[in-house]
Design a protein around this motif. Structure first.
Motif, PDB file in Angstrom:
ATOM      1  N   GLU A 201      40.323  45.039  37.178  1.00 22.34           N
ATOM      2  CA  GLU A 201      41.707  45.245  37.646  1.00 22.34           C
ATOM      3  C   GLU A 201      41.765  45.234  39.174  1.00 22.34           C
ATOM      4  OE1 GLU A 201      43.180  48.865  35.993  1.00 22.34           O
ATOM      5  OE2 GLU A 201      43.598  48.001  34.019  1.00 22.34           O
ATOM      6  N   GLU A 202      40.805  45.900  39.789  1.00 22.91           N
ATOM      7  CA  GLU A 202      40.755  45.934  41.260  1.00 22.91           C
ATOM      8  C   GLU A 202      40.531  44.536  41.820  1.00 22.91           C
ATOM      9  OE1 GLU A 202      37.729  48.700  42.335  1.00 22.91           O
ATOM     10  OE2 GLU A 202      38.777  50.453  41.493  1.00 22.91           O
ATOM     11  N   ASP A 203      39.653  43.775  41.179  1.00 18.06           N
ATOM     12  CA  ASP A 203      39.376  42.412  41.651  1.00 18.06           C
ATOM     13  C   ASP A 203      40.629  41.545  41.597  1.00 18.06           C
ATOM     14  OD1 ASP A 203      36.745  43.147  42.030  1.00 18.06           O
ATOM     15  OD2 ASP A 203      36.024  42.225  40.163  1.00 18.06           O
ATOM     16  N   ILE A 204      41.386  41.650  40.498  1.00 13.93           N
ATOM     17  CA  ILE A 204      42.603  40.845  40.348  1.00 13.93           C
ATOM     18  C   ILE A 204      43.621  41.226  41.419  1.00 13.93           C
ATOM     19  CG2 ILE A 204      44.546  40.295  38.849  1.00 13.93           C
ATOM     20  CD1 ILE A 204      42.687  40.865  36.447  1.00 13.93           C
ATOM     21  N   GLU A 205      43.780  42.519  41.654  1.00 16.14           N
ATOM     22  CA  GLU A 205      44.779  42.964  42.634  1.00 16.14           C
ATOM     23  C   GLU A 205      44.392  42.545  44.049  1.00 16.14           C
ATOM     24  OE1 GLU A 205      47.516  46.875  43.636  1.00 16.14           O
ATOM     25  OE2 GLU A 205      45.713  47.114  42.403  1.00 16.14           O
TER      26      GLU A 205
END
Length: 529
Positions: free
Chosen positions: A218-222
């Motif tokens: 999730e952090e990578d996508i954001e």
């Protein structure tokens, strides 16, 4: 360093000159007692294993009429002999489908045919046995079975060309189940399946570790898009339960595909969740022919769906996961048409799931439906650094369907790809669709102790791929199977091609998809091709 020679890519495919017993040395590691016992099998080779093996064969012949038909109907016409990628790559005649079948057929004829029983009255090696190609179950036969039935990926390509429709995969599955029942199982498949029964996935990855992995994604996508896209776990009342191979949680290019699913769900505006209890789409029970274990693993998914109160079940990119879901979930666990009317849990799930959607549904079907409705926006130029071809995975191509018409399993993935890339090329027509060659690592062979057969078995697919690389400047091979992706990343370097040319189909979707709120340059709305 490999202790075997990688086959040479040939300019023109030819039938290899025979090299008898050239692969007789290759065997997978034997399952430890704990791996066997976790699946309900004997931990070690039982004392009266010959008799138990014959009884197990008789049991399977009684349960599956198809098995007896396949063993009785072969006329040695030769149509299948050069269709197996393992025979092409190894030249060992026992890797011809007909010869591999005969390893079991010969024992069947000795114990289960009138001529074989008559021959027994005349002596163990009577002229009748020689005439009909029958032999008793011996330690040498068991050893031969263990070697060569683990050199079959159960891809079913031979059955496409067989005029009688004989399915070598079913014969291989039967042989493996017989061996399991007498205590001679394969470590790789059985250890993995035990983890599914105990923890819920092939990796033995516990819930907290799964949650941490997904939070990182999730952090990578954001960070990449500026948009918060969720990858939820164990959330009740969602529209969709995603069942995907556990490779999607930890390895490239699998994780990029998982990111693609999440982005598609986000743009569709549907609520969805994974389950920490049933976080595995793969079901290795099919590889060992154990319907009891297949049912047990499928029922775990059913329980997750009921507990989380979902309305739909979507299956991620995994070839045999989709085959099991499409062909076995209904009767094994009541997921889909054919639920046992006396199974209260199956009936409960049927009432819970939304009948307006396929049960189950493949992620490519889900995405293609959104594309046709114009609900996703893509910038296809983001994939312009790629020239893409597609590998039809065996279990999808020859044992399932997608959509509402025959051939959907071929058309839908390609339509999704063409909606997100500008440069697409198919491989040779004789190596795709229902004639597709196996990656070489399916059927429970994706283990380092079988690397030699994996590399040699990959030869026909590598030849077809190399041809479009040379002629069409193809840079990437897309696949919708976790085993295919893992296999290709290992074997491509053996054939002087980069391992990172393998991509997930939903990785291509992810790279081209424009999220709401994401900065965009001249967005293109995908049109259904």
């Amino acid at each position: 360093m490999a202790d075997f020679q990688t086959p040479q890519i040939r300019e023109y495919p030819t039938i290899p000159a025979l090299q008898p017993n050239s692969m007789a040395h290759l065997k997978p590691y034997i399952a430890a007692p704990a791996h066997q016992e976790a699946l309900g099998f004997p931990g070690e080779l039982v004392e009266n294993w010959q008799q138990k093996a014959i009884e197990a064969m008789g049991d399977l012949l009684g349960k599956y009429r198809s098995l007896r038909v396949f063993l009785d109907s072969c006329v040695k016409c030769g149509s299948c002999t050069d269709k197996c990628h393992y025979f092409i790559g190894t030249a060992d005649p026992k890797n011809m489908p007909v010869a591999r079948q005969d390893l079991l057929r010969s024992v069947y004829r000795y114990y289960f045919t009138p001529a074989g029983k008559l021959g027994q009255k005349l002596g163990e090696n009577s002229f009748i046995h020689k005439l009909i190609g029958a032999r008793p179950m011996t330690e040498a036969v068991l050893d031969e079975w263990y070697s060569y039935f683990h050199q079959c990926s159960q891809c079913r390509r031979c059955s496409v060309f067989c005029p009688y429709g004989i399915d070598t995969a079913e014969i291989s599955m039967a042989a493996r189940e017989i061996m399991d029942r007498v205590g001679r199982g394969q470590k790789y498949c059985n250890e993995i399946l035990g983890k599914v029964h105990k923890v819920g996935n092939n990796l033995g990855l516990p819930g907290p570790a799964l949650e941490d992995t997904l939070a990182g994604l999730e952090e990578d996508i954001e960070m990449e898009t500026g948009v918060k896209v969720r990858l939820p776990v164990d959330e009740e009342g969602c529209d969709i339960l995603l069942i995907t191979p556990s490779a999607d949680f930890f390895a490239e290019p699998h994780m990029d595909g998982l990111i693609g699913y999440a982005k598609v769900f986000h743009e569709a505006g549907v609520s969805w969740t994974l389950s920490s209890y049933a976080s595995e789409g793969a079901n290795f029970s099919m590889f060992i022919g154990s319907y009891a274990n297949l049912k047990k693993a499928a029922e775990r998914i059913r329980k997750a769906a009921i507990d989380l109160k979902v309305k739909r079940i979507v299956v991620g990119e995994c070839g045999h996961a989709w085959r099991v879901a499409y062909s076995f979930w209904n009767t094994a666990a009541g997921i889909g048409a054919g639920a046992d009317p006396d199974d209260k849990y199956a009936q409960e799930l049927q009432k819970q799931l939304d009948p307006r959607y396929p049960i189950p549904q493949h992620i490519c079907e889900f995405t293609w439906d959104l594309i046709r409705q114009g609900k996703l926006k893509f910038d296809k130029s983001r994939n312009d650094h790629r020239v893409v071809t597609f590998h039809d995975s065996c279990n999808v191509a020859r044992a399932s369907r997608m959509g509402d018409k025959p051939g959907g399993q071929f058309e839908i993935p390609r339509s999704v790809i063409k909606s997100v890339v500008n440069n697409y090329v198919d491989m040779d027509p004789d190596t795709i669709h229902e004639k597709t060659f196996c990656c070489g690592g399916g059927g429970g062979l994706l283990t380092d102790d079988l690397m030699e057969i994996r590399v040699k078995g990959a030869l026909p697919r590598m030849e077809a791929l190399k041809s479009v690389v040379n002629q069409n400047k193809v840079t990437n091979l897309a696949a919708i199977c976790a085993i295919c992706k893992s296999q290709f990343t290992k074997v491509l370097p053996y054939y002087d091609m980069p391992m990172d040319m393998v991509v997930s189909v939903h990785q291509l979707v992810s790279d081209a998809l424009i999220l709401k709120g994401q900065e965009e340059d001249e967005p293109q709305t995908a049109a259904a091709e």
